[in-house]
Design a protein around this motif. Structure first.
Motif, PDB file in Angstrom:
ATOM      1  N   THR A   3       1.593  -2.544   6.695  1.00 51.31           N
ATOM      2  CA  THR A   3       1.410  -2.645   5.242  1.00 51.31           C
ATOM      3  C   THR A   3       0.149  -1.886   4.872  1.00 51.31           C
ATOM      4  OG1 THR A   3       2.462  -4.806   5.177  1.00 51.31           O
ATOM      5  CG2 THR A   3       1.079  -4.238   3.301  1.00 51.31           C
ATOM      6  N   ILE A   4       0.277  -0.964   3.946  1.00 50.41           N
ATOM      7  CA  ILE A   4      -0.889  -0.204   3.485  1.00 50.41           C
ATOM      8  C   ILE A   4      -0.872  -0.220   1.961  1.00 50.41           C
ATOM      9  CG2 ILE A   4      -2.011   2.066   3.411  1.00 50.41           C
ATOM     10  CD1 ILE A   4      -0.504   2.770   5.991  1.00 50.41           C
ATOM     11  N   ARG A   5      -1.973  -0.599   1.369  1.00 49.60           N
ATOM     12  CA  ARG A   5      -2.057  -0.502  -0.087  1.00 49.60           C
ATOM     13  C   ARG A   5      -2.987   0.651  -0.419  1.00 49.60           C
ATOM     14  NH1 ARG A   5      -1.854  -5.833   1.338  1.00 49.60           N
ATOM     15  NH2 ARG A   5      -0.174  -7.048   0.375  1.00 49.60           N
ATOM     16  N   ALA A   6      -2.699   1.324  -1.506  1.00 49.72           N
ATOM     17  CA  ALA A   6      -3.535   2.474  -1.838  1.00 49.72           C
ATOM     18  C   ALA A   6      -3.687   2.590  -3.346  1.00 49.72           C
ATOM     19  CB  ALA A   6      -2.913   3.744  -1.281  1.00 49.72           C
ATOM     20  N   LEU A  22      -6.107  -5.891  -0.145  1.00 54.92           N
ATOM     21  CA  LEU A  22      -5.999  -6.705  -1.351  1.00 54.92           C
ATOM     22  C   LEU A  22      -7.403  -7.082  -1.796  1.00 54.92           C
ATOM     23  CD1 LEU A  22      -3.178  -9.357  -0.973  1.00 54.92           C
ATOM     24  CD2 LEU A  22      -3.493  -7.729  -2.811  1.00 54.92           C
ATOM     25  N   ASP A  23      -7.587  -7.165  -3.093  1.00 51.59           N
ATOM     26  CA  ASP A  23      -8.865  -7.556  -3.687  1.00 51.59           C
ATOM     27  C   ASP A  23      -9.955  -6.503  -3.573  1.00 51.59           C
ATOM     28  OD1 ASP A  23      -7.876  -9.977  -4.556  1.00 51.59           O
ATOM     29  OD2 ASP A  23      -8.213 -10.873  -2.586  1.00 51.59           O
ATOM     30  N   THR A  24      -9.587  -5.308  -3.127  1.00 54.51           N
ATOM     31  CA  THR A  24     -10.560  -4.223  -3.245  1.00 54.51           C
ATOM     32  C   THR A  24      -9.944  -3.230  -4.202  1.00 54.51           C
ATOM     33  OG1 THR A  24      -9.613  -2.961  -1.458  1.00 54.51           O
ATOM     34  CG2 THR A  24     -11.409  -4.463  -0.886  1.00 54.51           C
ATOM     35  N   HIS A  25     -10.748  -2.400  -4.793  1.00 59.63           N
ATOM     36  CA  HIS A  25     -10.234  -1.431  -5.770  1.00 59.63           C
ATOM     37  C   HIS A  25      -9.389  -2.124  -6.824  1.00 59.63           C
ATOM     38  CE1 HIS A  25     -11.168   2.724  -5.007  1.00 59.63           C
ATOM     39  NE2 HIS A  25     -11.091   2.514  -3.705  1.00 59.63           N
ATOM     40  N   ASP A  26      -9.683  -3.365  -7.126  1.00 60.53           N
ATOM     41  CA  ASP A  26      -8.913  -4.144  -8.101  1.00 60.53           C
ATOM     42  C   ASP A  26      -7.453  -4.308  -7.731  1.00 60.53           C
ATOM     43  OD1 ASP A  26     -11.151  -4.407  -9.656  1.00 60.53           O
ATOM     44  OD2 ASP A  26     -10.734  -2.546 -10.767  1.00 60.53           O
ATOM     45  N   VAL A  85      -4.843  -6.524  -6.697  1.00 59.65           N
ATOM     46  CA  VAL A  85      -4.666  -7.970  -6.545  1.00 59.65           C
ATOM     47  C   VAL A  85      -3.216  -8.278  -6.198  1.00 59.65           C
ATOM     48  CG1 VAL A  85      -6.591  -8.589  -8.052  1.00 59.65           C
ATOM     49  CG2 VAL A  85      -4.298  -8.273  -9.023  1.00 59.65           C
ATOM     50  N   ILE A  86      -2.987  -9.521  -5.805  1.00 60.59           N
ATOM     51  CA  ILE A  86      -1.665  -9.894  -5.290  1.00 60.59           C
ATOM     52  C   ILE A  86      -0.539  -9.559  -6.271  1.00 60.59           C
ATOM     53  CG2 ILE A  86      -1.751 -12.349  -6.042  1.00 60.59           C
ATOM     54  CD1 ILE A  86      -0.522 -11.370  -2.626  1.00 60.59           C
ATOM     55  N   ASP A  87      -0.770  -9.736  -7.583  1.00 61.41           N
ATOM     56  CA  ASP A  87       0.269  -9.430  -8.573  1.00 61.41           C
ATOM     57  C   ASP A  87       0.660  -7.950  -8.540  1.00 61.41           C
ATOM     58  OD1 ASP A  87       0.284 -12.011  -9.349  1.00 61.41           O
ATOM     59  OD2 ASP A  87      -0.233 -11.636 -11.463  1.00 61.41           O
ATOM     60  N   ASP A  88      -0.278  -7.104  -8.157  1.00 64.42           N
ATOM     61  CA  ASP A  88       0.019  -5.661  -8.132  1.00 64.42           C
ATOM     62  C   ASP A  88       1.118  -5.326  -7.136  1.00 64.42           C
ATOM     63  OD1 ASP A  88      -1.817  -4.952 -10.070  1.00 64.42           O
ATOM     64  OD2 ASP A  88      -3.455  -4.777  -8.614  1.00 64.42           O
ATOM     65  N   ASP A  89       1.302  -6.204  -6.149  1.00 68.84           N
ATOM     66  CA  ASP A  89       2.332  -5.930  -5.134  1.00 68.84           C
ATOM     67  C   ASP A  89       3.734  -5.830  -5.742  1.00 68.84           C
ATOM     68  OD1 ASP A  89       0.776  -5.624  -2.919  1.00 68.84           O
ATOM     69  OD2 ASP A  89       1.090  -7.647  -2.130  1.00 68.84           O
ATOM     70  N   ALA A  90       4.001  -6.611  -6.799  1.00 69.24           N
ATOM     71  CA  ALA A  90       5.359  -6.618  -7.375  1.00 69.24           C
ATOM     72  C   ALA A  90       5.734  -5.220  -7.836  1.00 69.24           C
ATOM     73  CB  ALA A  90       5.431  -7.606  -8.534  1.00 69.24           C
ATOM     74  N   LEU A  91       4.857  -4.655  -8.665  1.00 65.89           N
ATOM     75  CA  LEU A  91       5.140  -3.330  -9.196  1.00 65.89           C
ATOM     76  C   LEU A  91       5.057  -2.276  -8.093  1.00 65.89           C
ATOM     77  CD1 LEU A  91       5.707  -1.924 -11.851  1.00 65.89           C
ATOM     78  CD2 LEU A  91       3.242  -1.762 -12.248  1.00 65.89           C
ATOM     79  N   ALA A  92       4.015  -2.400  -7.277  1.00 64.28           N
ATOM     80  CA  ALA A  92       3.779  -1.365  -6.256  1.00 64.28           C
ATOM     81  C   ALA A  92       4.939  -1.288  -5.263  1.00 64.28           C
ATOM     82  CB  ALA A  92       2.464  -1.639  -5.525  1.00 64.28           C
ATOM     83  N   ILE A  93       5.527  -2.425  -4.906  1.00 65.21           N
ATOM     84  CA  ILE A  93       6.605  -2.368  -3.905  1.00 65.21           C
ATOM     85  C   ILE A  93       7.872  -1.748  -4.509  1.00 65.21           C
ATOM     86  CG2 ILE A  93       7.522  -4.747  -4.197  1.00 65.21           C
ATOM     87  CD1 ILE A  93       7.897  -4.756  -1.148  1.00 65.21           C
TER      88      ILE A  93
END
Ligand code: XUL
Length: 638
Positions: A418-421, A460-464, A466-474
């Motif tokens: 899992t990578i968030r960017a 998560l929780d860096t660069h703003d 947050v967990i809710d962002d996962d819905a749209l991002a995925i």
């Protein structure tokens, strides 16, 4: 039983899948009148020792008993006969089989198939027709050494260029190499012919061994799609005589003999045609009452049958949102890649079916949903309300994407990660390495193009983030991945809705921000980045979630509409329609274009549930650039 008296001609469509055999009955108006099916586990669990239709052995081996399939054919026909089904009205049969599986026939097969006694069942009379009583199932993953050999000898991209796909563990060529060199050398000596599951059923119904059907034959890693012929080097690998892998010199007589022997066993591949493979065998005429004029038309693979079950036109996409996500599309454009598949289209000779198979689909989205529900203390942990509300209120790209692979991914080939960017539009090079997660990625490539845009991985929780962002991002990331891969296949669609100079401008603006974009090692071009699907059809579990499919449609940007469809019997229906189309072509003695024929099924725009939302195709160019860079720069490779 339905009233068959108002139908002049009946057609049967088979679907021989992993867990069941289904037969659908249609008439000359393409109406589906009845279905019959037998679940293998409910009838044959003890007789054949199966679980979910297959027998799992060691080292990833998964096989299906061939005699069980024969029992299932007799079983369904007997049930239909009991119900007084009017077999004499059936003028054509076709159908689908699970792809890639191979059936090994003995030297007695043709004779035994041709002399079947209607007093006995198929499975009583055909054991000796098989040189191996099992068929490798598409879930088999016992062929890793064989995949390595195919790639080592011809190269991954080159293999995809020749055959439409890179080596996949389930593909027939790999299974044959394992059979010949590792597991069943002796049985191979006693093998006269090899069928695919599709041509196996055709053979049984005909009473002799049928030729391979061309579109399903593309799932073997042995067939050169452009040349429309077997590739000798690939046959040499499958036959265990590759110079590079097996040390057999081309001058050694064994080399050519082994290639020729395998070619003979596989037999000729019949180019796409409406012409019948032959008439139904006397066994079925005597035993069940079929007319001896009933035609058998070559069966095809299940995914191929699915695309002909709907009035799909060139550049239409079918997005299937099940446990995994599968995208099927029709194209005239042969643009192969190691990350997806191209097959010949089963009824449109100058067209191809593109197939992108992701392993991470619903599971990954559900994981994100569960975390969001946990964070919001939602009473029902499986509710989509919170997840959907986040999707519904987004109307633009917010510069946050992710690589959400809870299990290893096929497209692109990568282990679980899992990578968030986030996309930094401000350009702060010094910050480049501050927010790394623990993945083994190479941040040095996060070049800040034109000093403006850069993609930074974060937790998560860096660069703003947050967990809710996962819905749209995925949902965005999964869809953008489809868009990046469908683009090259749609690139001659002429569906861009923008002029070529506008397209060049769009392309240049993305390149200025992100640099040249490469997907799966191939450079994206103006055409591949700016082509849009004609229509998009959404099927499968998650197509019932309007928030998800609306977001997907905003990104994919189909120019002629989005539709939600339910096609529970797609494979069997596709088979039945192939039979009725073929029959009509034969009656008229000409090839009726399949898309015209199938258009009479229903008026898509009027009769299907269409939906539309804001077209954000342009806005998501930034997302296209960002995901392409993430895959190149951040993804941990397999
Ligand atoms: C496609 C594939 C499966 C099987 C069984 O490549 O392996 O879809 O055809 O459905």
């Amino acid at each position: 039983m339905p009233d068959y008296s108002t139908s002049n001609n009946l057609y049967l469509g088979f679907d021989l899948s992993t867990q069941q055999l289904k037969i659908i009955v249609t008439n000359e108006h393409l109406h589906a009148l009845n279905t019959y099916n037998v679940e293998f586990d409910s009838v044959y669990k003890d007789k054949y020792g199966i679980h979910k239709g297959v027998i799992s052995g060691k080292d990833g081996e998964i096989v299906s008993p061939v005699l069980m399939w024969l029992d299932a054919i007799d079983h369904l026909f007997a049930e239909m006969k009991n119900e007084k089904f009017p077999f004499e009205k059936v003028v054509g049969i076709s159908g689908s089989g699970q792809q890639h599986g191979s059936i090994y026939w003995s030297h007695d097969a043709d004779k035994l198939l041709g002399e079947l006694n209607p007093e006995l069942d198929l499975s009583q009379q055909l054991p000796e027709a098989l040189s191996w009583e099992m068929s490798p199932n598409w879930q088999d993953h016992s062929t890793i050494p064989e995949a390595n050999v195919f790639h080592d000898v011809v190269g991954k991209e080159n293999l995809a260029r020749i055959t439409g796909s890179r080596a996949h563990l389930r593909f027939t060529g790999l299974q044959i190499r394992k059979f010949v060199t590792r597991s069943h050398g002796k049985e191979y000596q006693h093998t006269a012919r090899i069928s695919l599951v599709s041509s196996f059923v055709t053979s049984v119904l005909l009473g002799h061994i049928a030729e391979l059907e061309q579109s399903d034959a593309c799932g073997m890693n042995l067939y050169d799609i452009n040349k429309q012929d077997y590739d000798d080097e690939l046959l040499a690998i499958a036959a265990g005589v590759s110079t590079k892998a097996d040390g057999v010199a081309k001058s050694d007589p064994k080399y050519q003999e082994s290639i020729d022997a395998l070619k003979q066993k596989l037999g000729p591949i019949k180019p796409i045609t409406y012409k019948a493979a032959g008439n139904i065998s006397p066994y079925f005429v005597s035993k069940y009452g079929f007319s001896q004029d009933c035609k058998v038309y070559s069966f095809t693979g299940d995914n191929l049958a699915t695309i002909i079950s709907l009035p799909l036109q060139p550049n239409d996409c079918l997005v299937s949102l099940g446990t995994s996500t599968t995208v099927l599309l029709i194209t005239e454009n042969y643009q192969p890649s190691s990350q997806y598949h191209l097959f010949k289209h089963p009824t449109m000779p100058n067209h191809y079916m593109g197939m992108i198979c992701y392993s991470n689909g619903a599971l990954a989205r559900e994981k994100a949903r569960d975390e969001i529900n946990k964070a919001h203390k939602v009473a029902n942990p499986k509710s989509w309300d919170q997840f959907n509300a986040i999707l519904d209120k987004s109307h633009s790209f917010n510069g946050k994407l992710g690589i959400y692979f809870p299990i290893g991914e096929i497209v692109p080939q990568a282990p679980a990660q899992t990578i968030r960017a986030v996309l930094d539009k401000g350009g702060d090079n010094n910050n480049n390495n501050n927010n790394n997660n623990n993945n083994n990625k190479n941040n040095n490539n996060n070049t800040n193009h034109n000093g403006e845009y850069k993609v930074t991985s974060c937790e998560l929780d860096t660069h703003d983030f947050v967990i809710d962002d996962d819905a749209l991002a995925i949902v965005e990331s999964q869809t953008l991945s489809c868009r990046l891969r469908a683009g090259p296949m749609l690139s001659k669609s002429g569906n861009s809705q923008t002029t070529s100079s506008e397209n060049k401008e769009i392309y240049q603006s993305v390149v200025d921000k992100f640099g040249e974009l490469y997907t799966d090692g191939k450079k994206q071009t103006v055409e591949s980045l700016t082509s849009r699907p004609n229509k998009c059809y959404y099927v499968g579990g998650a197509s019932n979630n309007m928030s998800i499919i609306k977001k997907m449609s905003q990104i994919l940007g189909a120019v002629n509409g989005n539709f939600k469809v339910e096609i529970p019997n797609a494979c069997a229906l596709g088979g039945a329609y192939k039979a009725s189309w073929s029959h009509e072509c034969e009656v008229e003695d000409k090839m009726i274009p399949y898309d015209q024929y199938i258009a009479k099924l229903f008026k898509v725009s009027e009769e299907l549930e269409s939906f539309s939302d804001k077209d954000l195709w342009h806005e998501y160019f930034e997302g296209v650039g960002m995901l392409a860079r993430m895959e190149n720069d951040l993804l941990k490779a397999d």
